[in-house]
Scaffold this motif. Structure first.
Motif, PDB file in Angstrom:
ATOM      1  N   LEU A   1       0.853  -1.178   0.000  1.00 12.43           N
ATOM      2  CA  LEU A   1       0.000   0.000   0.000  1.00 12.43           C
ATOM      3  C   LEU A   1       0.894   1.235   0.000  1.00 12.43           C
ATOM      4  O   LEU A   1       1.607   1.496   0.968  1.00 12.43           O
ATOM      5  CB  LEU A   1      -0.916  -0.012   1.224  1.00 12.43           C
ATOM      6  N   LEU A   2       0.860   1.982  -1.087  1.00 15.14           N
ATOM      7  CA  LEU A   2       1.847   3.047  -1.261  1.00 15.14           C
ATOM      8  C   LEU A   2       1.593   4.262  -0.386  1.00 15.14           C
ATOM      9  O   LEU A   2       2.467   5.125  -0.252  1.00 15.14           O
ATOM     10  CB  LEU A   2       1.919   3.447  -2.737  1.00 15.14           C
ATOM     11  N   THR A   3       0.416   4.335   0.237  1.00 20.95           N
ATOM     12  CA  THR A   3       0.195   5.402   1.215  1.00 20.95           C
ATOM     13  C   THR A   3       1.121   5.256   2.412  1.00 20.95           C
ATOM     14  O   THR A   3       1.325   6.231   3.155  1.00 20.95           O
ATOM     15  CB  THR A   3      -1.259   5.393   1.718  1.00 20.95           C
ATOM     16  N   ARG A   4       1.668   4.057   2.625  1.00 22.83           N
ATOM     17  CA  ARG A   4       2.470   3.767   3.812  1.00 22.83           C
ATOM     18  C   ARG A   4       3.964   3.671   3.526  1.00 22.83           C
ATOM     19  O   ARG A   4       4.722   3.171   4.359  1.00 22.83           O
ATOM     20  CB  ARG A   4       1.969   2.470   4.457  1.00 22.83           C
ATOM     21  N   THR A   5       4.381   4.125   2.355  1.00 25.02           N
ATOM     22  CA  THR A   5       5.799   4.043   2.013  1.00 25.02           C
ATOM     23  C   THR A   5       6.536   5.314   2.428  1.00 25.02           C
ATOM     24  O   THR A   5       5.944   6.394   2.491  1.00 25.02           O
ATOM     25  CB  THR A   5       5.982   3.822   0.500  1.00 25.02           C
ATOM     26  N   PRO A   6       7.837   5.219   2.691  1.00 22.05           N
ATOM     27  CA  PRO A   6       8.600   6.397   3.136  1.00 22.05           C
ATOM     28  C   PRO A   6       8.601   7.532   2.121  1.00 22.05           C
ATOM     29  O   PRO A   6       8.714   8.709   2.504  1.00 22.05           O
ATOM     30  CB  PRO A   6      10.015   5.835   3.334  1.00 22.05           C
ATOM     31  N   GLU A   7       8.467   7.208   0.836  1.00 22.63           N
ATOM     32  CA  GLU A   7       8.542   8.230  -0.203  1.00 22.63           C
ATOM     33  C   GLU A   7       7.403   9.253  -0.124  1.00 22.63           C
ATOM     34  O   GLU A   7       7.489  10.320  -0.746  1.00 22.63           O
ATOM     35  CB  GLU A   7       8.539   7.573  -1.586  1.00 22.63           C
ATOM     36  N   VAL A   8       6.355   8.934   0.626  1.00 21.13           N
ATOM     37  CA  VAL A   8       5.255   9.885   0.790  1.00 21.13           C
ATOM     38  C   VAL A   8       5.762  11.207   1.380  1.00 21.13           C
ATOM     39  O   VAL A   8       5.180  12.277   1.149  1.00 21.13           O
ATOM     40  CB  VAL A   8       4.134   9.279   1.659  1.00 21.13           C
ATOM     41  N   ALA A   9       6.863  11.153   2.104  1.00 20.57           N
ATOM     42  CA  ALA A   9       7.444  12.376   2.684  1.00 20.57           C
ATOM     43  C   ALA A   9       7.822  13.392   1.608  1.00 20.57           C
ATOM     44  O   ALA A   9       7.922  14.593   1.899  1.00 20.57           O
ATOM     45  CB  ALA A   9       8.667  12.023   3.522  1.00 20.57           C
ATOM     46  N   ALA A  10       8.022  12.926   0.360  1.00 18.79           N
ATOM     47  CA  ALA A  10       8.388  13.827  -0.731  1.00 18.79           C
ATOM     48  C   ALA A  10       7.166  14.363  -1.466  1.00 18.79           C
ATOM     49  O   ALA A  10       7.310  15.206  -2.368  1.00 18.79           O
ATOM     50  CB  ALA A  10       9.306  13.114  -1.716  1.00 18.79           C
ATOM     51  N   PHE A  11       5.961  13.913  -1.103  1.00 16.28           N
ATOM     52  CA  PHE A  11       4.748  14.418  -1.745  1.00 16.28           C
ATOM     53  C   PHE A  11       4.562  15.895  -1.385  1.00 16.28           C
ATOM     54  O   PHE A  11       4.856  16.309  -0.258  1.00 16.28           O
ATOM     55  CB  PHE A  11       3.515  13.648  -1.264  1.00 16.28           C
ATOM     56  N   PRO A  12       4.047  16.691  -2.304  1.00 19.35           N
ATOM     57  CA  PRO A  12       3.758  18.098  -1.973  1.00 19.35           C
ATOM     58  C   PRO A  12       2.540  18.192  -1.066  1.00 19.35           C
ATOM     59  O   PRO A  12       1.675  17.319  -1.080  1.00 19.35           O
ATOM     60  CB  PRO A  12       3.470  18.722  -3.342  1.00 19.35           C
ATOM     61  N   GLN A  13       2.493  19.239  -0.288  1.00 21.82           N
ATOM     62  CA  GLN A  13       1.297  19.509   0.512  1.00 21.82           C
ATOM     63  C   GLN A  13       0.222  20.137  -0.383  1.00 21.82           C
ATOM     64  O   GLN A  13       0.555  20.846  -1.324  1.00 21.82           O
ATOM     65  CB  GLN A  13       1.630  20.442   1.678  1.00 21.82           C
ATOM     66  N   PRO A  14      -1.061  19.875  -0.150  1.00 25.88           N
ATOM     67  CA  PRO A  14      -1.646  19.075   0.933  1.00 25.88           C
ATOM     68  C   PRO A  14      -1.758  17.589   0.617  1.00 25.88           C
ATOM     69  O   PRO A  14      -2.353  16.845   1.384  1.00 25.88           O
ATOM     70  CB  PRO A  14      -3.020  19.704   1.088  1.00 25.88           C
ATOM     71  N   VAL A  15      -1.181  17.158  -0.532  1.00 26.42           N
ATOM     72  CA  VAL A  15      -1.282  15.749  -0.930  1.00 26.42           C
ATOM     73  C   VAL A  15      -0.640  14.856   0.126  1.00 26.42           C
ATOM     74  O   VAL A  15      -1.151  13.780   0.457  1.00 26.42           O
ATOM     75  CB  VAL A  15      -0.622  15.518  -2.301  1.00 26.42           C
ATOM     76  N   ARG A  16       0.488  15.303   0.693  1.00 30.45           N
ATOM     77  CA  ARG A  16       1.186  14.504   1.702  1.00 30.45           C
ATOM     78  C   ARG A  16       0.315  14.286   2.925  1.00 30.45           C
ATOM     79  O   ARG A  16       0.191  13.148   3.420  1.00 30.45           O
ATOM     80  CB  ARG A  16       2.499  15.184   2.099  1.00 30.45           C
ATOM     81  N   ALA A  17      -0.327  15.331   3.402  1.00 27.13           N
ATOM     82  CA  ALA A  17      -1.168  15.205   4.595  1.00 27.13           C
ATOM     83  C   ALA A  17      -2.359  14.287   4.338  1.00 27.13           C
ATOM     84  O   ALA A  17      -2.701  13.445   5.178  1.00 27.13           O
ATOM     85  CB  ALA A  17      -1.650  16.581   5.039  1.00 27.13           C
ATOM     86  N   LEU A  18      -2.985  14.427   3.180  1.00 33.86           N
ATOM     87  CA  LEU A  18      -4.128  13.579   2.851  1.00 33.86           C
ATOM     88  C   LEU A  18      -3.709  12.125   2.723  1.00 33.86           C
ATOM     89  O   LEU A  18      -4.410  11.218   3.201  1.00 33.86           O
ATOM     90  CB  LEU A  18      -4.771  14.058   1.548  1.00 33.86           C
ATOM     91  N   THR A  19      -2.549  11.880   2.114  1.00 34.42           N
ATOM     92  CA  THR A  19      -2.063  10.506   1.941  1.00 34.42           C
ATOM     93  C   THR A  19      -1.764   9.869   3.294  1.00 34.42           C
ATOM     94  O   THR A  19      -2.089   8.701   3.526  1.00 34.42           O
ATOM     95  CB  THR A  19      -0.795  10.502   1.061  1.00 34.42           C
ATOM     96  N   ARG A  20      -1.170  10.617   4.199  1.00 31.53           N
ATOM     97  CA  ARG A  20      -0.874  10.078   5.536  1.00 31.53           C
ATOM     98  C   ARG A  20      -2.158   9.811   6.322  1.00 31.53           C
ATOM     99  O   ARG A  20      -2.217   8.873   7.129  1.00 31.53           O
ATOM    100  CB  ARG A  20       0.048  11.036   6.283  1.00 31.53           C
ATOM    101  N   LEU A  21      -3.182  10.605   6.072  1.00 37.40           N
ATOM    102  CA  LEU A  21      -4.475  10.338   6.701  1.00 37.40           C
ATOM    103  C   LEU A  21      -5.063   9.041   6.166  1.00 37.40           C
ATOM    104  O   LEU A  21      -5.560   8.208   6.930  1.00 37.40           O
ATOM    105  CB  LEU A  21      -5.422  11.508   6.442  1.00 37.40           C
ATOM    106  N   MET A  22      -4.994   8.833   4.855  1.00 40.48           N
ATOM    107  CA  MET A  22      -5.492   7.598   4.246  1.00 40.48           C
ATOM    108  C   MET A  22      -4.733   6.381   4.763  1.00 40.48           C
ATOM    109  O   MET A  22      -5.297   5.292   4.902  1.00 40.48           O
ATOM    110  CB  MET A  22      -5.372   7.668   2.727  1.00 40.48           C
ATOM    111  N   ALA A  23      -3.440   6.569   5.045  1.00 39.28           N
ATOM    112  CA  ALA A  23      -2.592   5.459   5.465  1.00 39.28           C
ATOM    113  C   ALA A  23      -3.057   4.811   6.768  1.00 39.28           C
ATOM    114  O   ALA A  23      -2.717   3.665   7.060  1.00 39.28           O
ATOM    115  CB  ALA A  23      -1.144   5.921   5.606  1.00 39.28           C
ATOM    116  N   ARG A  24      -3.860   5.521   7.546  1.00 38.06           N
ATOM    117  CA  ARG A  24      -4.338   4.974   8.819  1.00 38.06           C
ATOM    118  C   ARG A  24      -5.358   3.860   8.612  1.00 38.06           C
ATOM    119  O   ARG A  24      -5.618   3.078   9.535  1.00 38.06           O
ATOM    120  CB  ARG A  24      -4.951   6.088   9.657  1.00 38.06           C
ATOM    121  N   SER A  25      -5.929   3.783   7.422  1.00 39.11           N
ATOM    122  CA  SER A  25      -6.961   2.785   7.128  1.00 39.11           C
ATOM    123  C   SER A  25      -6.523   1.922   5.956  1.00 39.11           C
ATOM    124  O   SER A  25      -6.184   2.443   4.884  1.00 39.11           O
ATOM    125  CB  SER A  25      -8.284   3.478   6.786  1.00 39.11           C
TER     126      SER A  25
END
Length: 274
Positions: A235-259
């Motif tokens: 599940l790519l929402t949970r990969t370390p590379e998400v840290a390089a996503f631009p905001q607000p995409v990064r915040a939304l992706t990390r929220l999705m990663a909880r589920s």
């Protein structure tokens, strides 16, 4: 002045969408894939044909997810060819992907890029390399007979699942795993909802496409009579590379990663063995 014209169907034109996404990622302050060759190819196509890439309306979320899924599929391929330096790699619906250059396989690897004749013609113009080009509609029977059947094979299918009609994707995979003696399959797996929702994405709407195919359970392909066994669902929402996503995409992706359920509606890489 443009000296050429692109004559592509809407489905074929999606190769320009993914090419441009990788090109835009390469220009980001912190690239995820860093595919500078994709940027060079996109620039040449724009100069030669006058193609307006801006009409594709790529949002930062699509750029980031396209780059990340390509990176993770590349990782699977690199691991496979490191273990099997005489392998066969089959890139289904290759478009203008620069995957061979990114993975840099040893000379013993035979690489097959498979796509429509109009697309393989473009590859000859813009990406001349050592791959074997198979010019075909992947839903046609018997094209897999052109592949060697005496070596381990890595099959990669990026982005084509939603656009193939009916059960043609499953049929194609069965034909390949029957032809090839042993190997692995890696794809970005769309859920049914994610595939359905694609038709409302601005970039897909701009091309007039109606994507629809997907499956929810990562174990479902084990029932396609193709000899597949699930190795991993990433599940790519949970990969370390998400840290390089631009905001607000990064915040939304990390929220999705909880589920897990929500993460599956995003990008996931499915890896099978046969």
């Amino acid at each position: 002045m443009p000296s050429k014209q692109l004559d592509l169907s809407p489905v074929q034109e999606t190769l320009l969408l993914t090419l441009y996404a990788r090109a835009l990622d390469s220009k980001a302050p912190t690239p995820i894939l860093g595919d500078t060759l994709a940027a060079a190819v996109a620039n040449r196509i724009a100069e030669d044909t006058g193609y307006d890439f801006a009409k594709l309306k790529l949002k930062p979320s699509l750029v980031a997810s396209t780059a990340l899924r390509a990176r993770k599929l590349d990782d699977v391929i690199r691991q496979f060819i490191a273990t099997h330096p005489d392998a066969v790699v089959v890139d289904l619906g290759c478009g203008l992907d620069t995957r061979l250059a990114r993975c840099s396989p040893p000379v013993g690897v035979d690489w097959y890029d498979v796509d429509f004749p109009e697309v393989t013609d473009l590859r000859r113009q813009y990406l001349p390399d050592r791959s074997h080009l198979v010019a075909t509609d992947v839903t046609e029977p018997d094209w897999s007979q052109t592949l060697p059947d005496d070596r381990p094979a890595m099959i990669v299918a990026e982005g084509i699942l939603p656009f193939l009609p009916g059960d043609s994707f499953q049929t194609m995979i069965r034909q390949l795993t029957t032809r090839l003696p042993t190997g692995e399959l890696a794809l970005n797996g769309y859920t049914r909802f994610a595939a359905w929702a694609m038709k409302y994405h601005p970039s897909i709407k701009a091309l007039g496409l109606d994507a629809a195919q997907g499956f929810d359970d990562p174990h479902e392909p084990e029932h396609w009579n193709a000899g597949l066994t699930l190795v991993a669902e990433k599940l790519l929402t949970r990969t370390p590379e998400v840290a390089a996503f631009p905001q607000p995409v990064r915040a939304l992706t990390r929220l999705m990663a909880r589920s897990t359920a929500m993460s599956r509606q995003g990008t996931r890489i499915l890896h099978y063995r046969f």
